[in-house]
Write a protein that holds these residues in place. Sequence first.
Motif, short mmCIF file in Angstrom:
data_model
loop_
_atom_site.label_atom_id
_atom_site.label_comp_id
_atom_site.label_asym_id
_atom_site.label_seq_id
_atom_site.Cartn_x
_atom_site.Cartn_y
_atom_site.Cartn_z
N PHE A 108 -46.45 17.16 -30.65
CA PHE A 108 -47.13 16.13 -31.43
C PHE A 108 -46.60 16.22 -32.85
CE2 PHE A 108 -49.83 17.35 -27.95
CZ PHE A 108 -50.37 16.16 -27.47
N VAL A 109 -46.00 15.13 -33.31
CA VAL A 109 -45.35 15.10 -34.62
C VAL A 109 -46.04 14.05 -35.47
CG1 VAL A 109 -43.17 14.84 -35.86
CG2 VAL A 109 -43.17 15.74 -33.52
N ALA A 110 -46.50 14.45 -36.64
CA ALA A 110 -47.14 13.53 -37.58
C ALA A 110 -46.08 12.85 -38.43
CB ALA A 110 -48.15 14.27 -38.46
N VAL A 111 -46.04 11.53 -38.36
CA VAL A 111 -45.09 10.73 -39.14
C VAL A 111 -45.90 9.71 -39.92
CG1 VAL A 111 -43.08 9.24 -39.07
CG2 VAL A 111 -43.35 11.03 -37.36
N GLY A 112 -46.11 9.99 -41.21
CA GLY A 112 -46.94 9.10 -42.01
C GLY A 112 -48.38 9.16 -41.53
N GLU A 161 -49.19 8.05 -38.45
CA GLU A 161 -49.11 8.01 -36.99
C GLU A 161 -48.80 9.40 -36.44
OE1 GLU A 161 -47.36 3.45 -36.51
OE2 GLU A 161 -46.10 5.20 -36.07
N ILE A 162 -49.02 9.53 -35.14
CA ILE A 162 -48.68 10.75 -34.42
C ILE A 162 -47.76 10.35 -33.27
CG2 ILE A 162 -49.53 12.68 -33.04
CD1 ILE A 162 -52.10 12.60 -34.59
N ARG A 163 -46.59 10.95 -33.23
CA ARG A 163 -45.65 10.72 -32.12
C ARG A 163 -45.87 11.82 -31.08
NH1 ARG A 163 -41.54 7.88 -34.94
NH2 ARG A 163 -42.67 6.50 -36.37
N LYS A 178 -52.12 5.96 -32.37
CA LYS A 178 -52.76 5.39 -33.55
C LYS A 178 -53.91 6.28 -34.00
CE LYS A 178 -50.56 1.55 -34.56
NZ LYS A 178 -49.96 1.35 -35.90
N THR A 179 -54.00 6.50 -35.28
CA THR A 179 -55.04 7.37 -35.84
C THR A 179 -55.89 6.59 -36.82
OG1 THR A 179 -53.57 8.09 -37.63
CG2 THR A 179 -53.54 9.37 -35.59
N PRO A 180 -57.13 7.01 -37.02
CA PRO A 180 -58.00 6.32 -37.99
C PRO A 180 -57.87 6.84 -39.40
CG PRO A 180 -59.27 7.93 -36.76
CD PRO A 180 -57.87 8.02 -36.22
N ALA A 200 -56.66 7.34 -43.29
CA ALA A 200 -56.33 6.41 -44.37
C ALA A 200 -55.23 6.94 -45.27
CB ALA A 200 -57.57 6.12 -45.20
N ASP A 201 -54.73 8.14 -45.00
CA ASP A 201 -53.69 8.76 -45.82
C ASP A 201 -52.70 9.45 -44.90
OD1 ASP A 201 -52.25 9.50 -47.97
OD2 ASP A 201 -53.75 10.85 -48.86
N ASP A 202 -51.60 9.90 -45.46
CA ASP A 202 -50.60 10.59 -44.65
C ASP A 202 -51.16 11.88 -44.09
OD1 ASP A 202 -48.85 8.58 -45.21
OD2 ASP A 202 -47.72 9.69 -46.74
N ILE A 203 -50.77 12.17 -42.85
CA ILE A 203 -51.24 13.37 -42.17
C ILE A 203 -50.47 14.57 -42.70
CG2 ILE A 203 -51.49 14.49 -39.93
CD1 ILE A 203 -51.68 11.72 -38.69
N ARG A 204 -51.21 15.62 -43.07
CA ARG A 204 -50.61 16.82 -43.61
C ARG A 204 -50.46 17.94 -42.56
NH1 ARG A 204 -50.96 17.42 -49.16
NH2 ARG A 204 -50.83 15.39 -50.20
#
Length: 888
Positions: free
Chosen positions: A57-61, A63-65, A117-119, A121-125
Amino acid sequence: MPKIKSFAPSWLNEPAPGHKLFDHTSDGNKASASLPYGKKAKPGPRRTIARRGAEVFVAVGKEIRWGDLVQLKESWEAKQTRSSSVPRIKREFSDGSFEVYDEEAAGNSSVGYRTIKTPVADDIRQLIMSPNQDFLAVLTSHTVHVCILPDETMSASHLRSTDTAPFKLKFWTLGPTTHVTSRSAVVSAIWHPLGVNGTCLVTVTEDAVVRLWELSTADRWTFDAPTLAIDLKRLADGTYLDQDFGVSPLATNKAFSPDSFDMEVAAACFPARDSGGWAPMTLWLAMAGGSVYALCPLLPQRWAPPPTLIPSLSVSIVARVAATEDNPESSPEARRLARQQLDWMSDLDNQEPKIVESTTGNVEVEVYTRPTHPGTVPKLQGPFEFDLNPEDEQDDEVELKDIYVIGEKADVSDLMFGEEEELEMGDDDQNGLSLNIICLLSTSGQVKICLDIEGVEAQWLPPRLKTRSNLFASAPKSSSLLTFQTFDTVKPVEVVADSWPMFSEDVTSRYSFYVTHSGGITLVSLASWVFRLESELQGDSEAGAGFRIDLLAKSAGTERERIYTHSNSQAALAAATAIRDPDLGHFVLSATSNDPVALFFDTPEVEVEVRESSLALPEPTEPWQSEVGWEPRPLFHPSEALERRSALPTWMEHLRTGRRRTLMPQEMRLSMATLEVFTEGHKVITNEVLEVNSAVAELFRKCEALQVELGEQIKKVNEAKKRIDRITGDDSADDEPVSENSLVQGRLQAARQRQEELASRMEGLKRRIGRITRRDLSDKEKAWADEVRKLESSILRSEADQASSSTPEPWKRFEDLKTLRDALLSEAEKLQRAEEGADQGSPTSPLPGLKIPVEIRKQKMAQVIGLLDRETALVEAVKARVERLSLG
């Protein structure tokens, strides 16, 4: 240290679907980050890769790929194999574009990854996987969300689907009124190692508040409010056990406090679940100012210990109480602490554990309730003092960023004393160090390894007594950590201002880990001294203590190796994730904002067991490696500045709608407003030009380095050729020395003979085929053959024919024709001048009575020019043929 076998494979690079797991180019807000008026992101850890087996699971902005690495690898390799044998169809569209379509691949292949898709509101850290791998904690700078993952069977069906639409999973918002942007930032989220089925999440905020969340999908309230919240600032100043150390849900006071600097949390962690003693229930906290604290025991309301944890603690507590009561010199504080631990264990012994089935299999788990005696909130231990700290290091200047704790090994020798059946324990649980190892990481990439010599145990504040005897009690002794070693992993020139180095665990050994920093990735191994130190602590050696300590101090320290060097220090690396899978191998996965970073290790077939009790461990012998072997090097990715969209159009649009919009339709005039606009535009353009120049310079340096590496490889190949010649005997001194020119001539002669044999066989086949067909040549073919023979006789005749023949060489004929052409041209010019003089009646005309028609003169000139062109083409063809024959 493992040997790097290769770097990022083809199935993780463009245009493979695996590369899209990490591609950030689809983010539309990417260009806005370079604007001068853009909001600067708050620095923090970047743990954007989480794994579950072979799934990542890769956080891109925002979103999660989600992808399966085994499926991506197999599908890409199958596609490459199929593309070389299956024909493709080229489809052209009305606008002139086209695509290559493979019908078989389109009908059988899947995308291999999904976008979640995630809820947020900011980039995932950060992405934190739960111990049972059924929950995924998604962290931004201030918010926490929990994603419920499908099981492995459902995951395989979703990932093998050809649907490319974004996938929707169930998300729960953790603390919708607690973890919000108006509150303090979340620095760490850790799944409690003793939580029931891995459902207890511990969040630590920057303002030193620890919250325990016992999650249940059947109860929404468990995601809204924590079961336990502790304000460490209040706890540090607490004096009695019955004080209120909780946090008000509406507290928004941000007034100045001295603790706001000393108690600013940078990171927190738990040791592993299989650690011994009190380690699995000890929360270690690293403050940004350099202080270290511990909170023990920190337990959820319902917790599930390992089978050996409670019995081993019971034995150690009973032994501690007996030693304290029998010792008349023991302090009142030590006796009170022993009684409190005994009360805590008595509360556990009086409980009847509840049997719960584990979610990972048909395994029953014993669930206990958190003891209420002596209290639910433990004492905050610390700040720890650092013994043997380097003199050139000032604690005020150290800014910690991460902490990693390796718990002590589980000691079951006293537990199984006198038992007939021995408890089954793994090799990793039996071997190791009986001390806690605390690793601290600072902003500059400095790693400090400390040993918990005294041992952190459960402690509580004293109860409130009616008498005042405890007011004059002696102050408790401060705890300390022994600084075993300090080393740097980043060069001073590689340190970036807003960098956030991070620890990552390794999958091969509990005493090795990875450090991800601005300069790259470093592998650190403690195995070189851990087992030797344990043998010294156990007292197995008969040598003197001074000799053993001196030998240990002078021996080799921690092994560390830079396995990857990051060229672009401005693009932060994600925390390294170690993966070991039978289908993929052993490798480390990281990523930048656009590209993956993978390092595959050469896994030995036979694992070498580490000896524990030897005083002087022999150095491991590395297998012989050929010097000519292919040396892997990191895959070069050009800087994203070369592909990034310019921020100038966005700035212009902002200027048209901003407070300076009145200047756009007007003529340019010298004013302060115009100067301000030009200054802002200059900043935008300067930043972009600087990045592009740096990217181009880096590309140029890489090309030069490629030439140097190619030259080195050629030298190694030449050396290998010489060694092979010596082995095969080609350079043997028994035979007469043969020059290299003779060898080459011999090879050429053998090739010519082979060519002649093949040509003779071909001629024989032609004759046989000619006799079989019995077909006469046509007139055009006969004429063409005669012309070829004539050309052959004129060009490729033998030396005897050339000597007997009076026909000059073609190039000599060409020179004669050029001379003839010049003469004819001069005569033609004279005739033309004579004709012009005759037309005008000029008496000076050399031939007044001669008149040549214009048509005849043009035809003659055309014939002459045609002959010259034909001879020129013939000579050029002869020259080309002669050159080919000479080269052949």
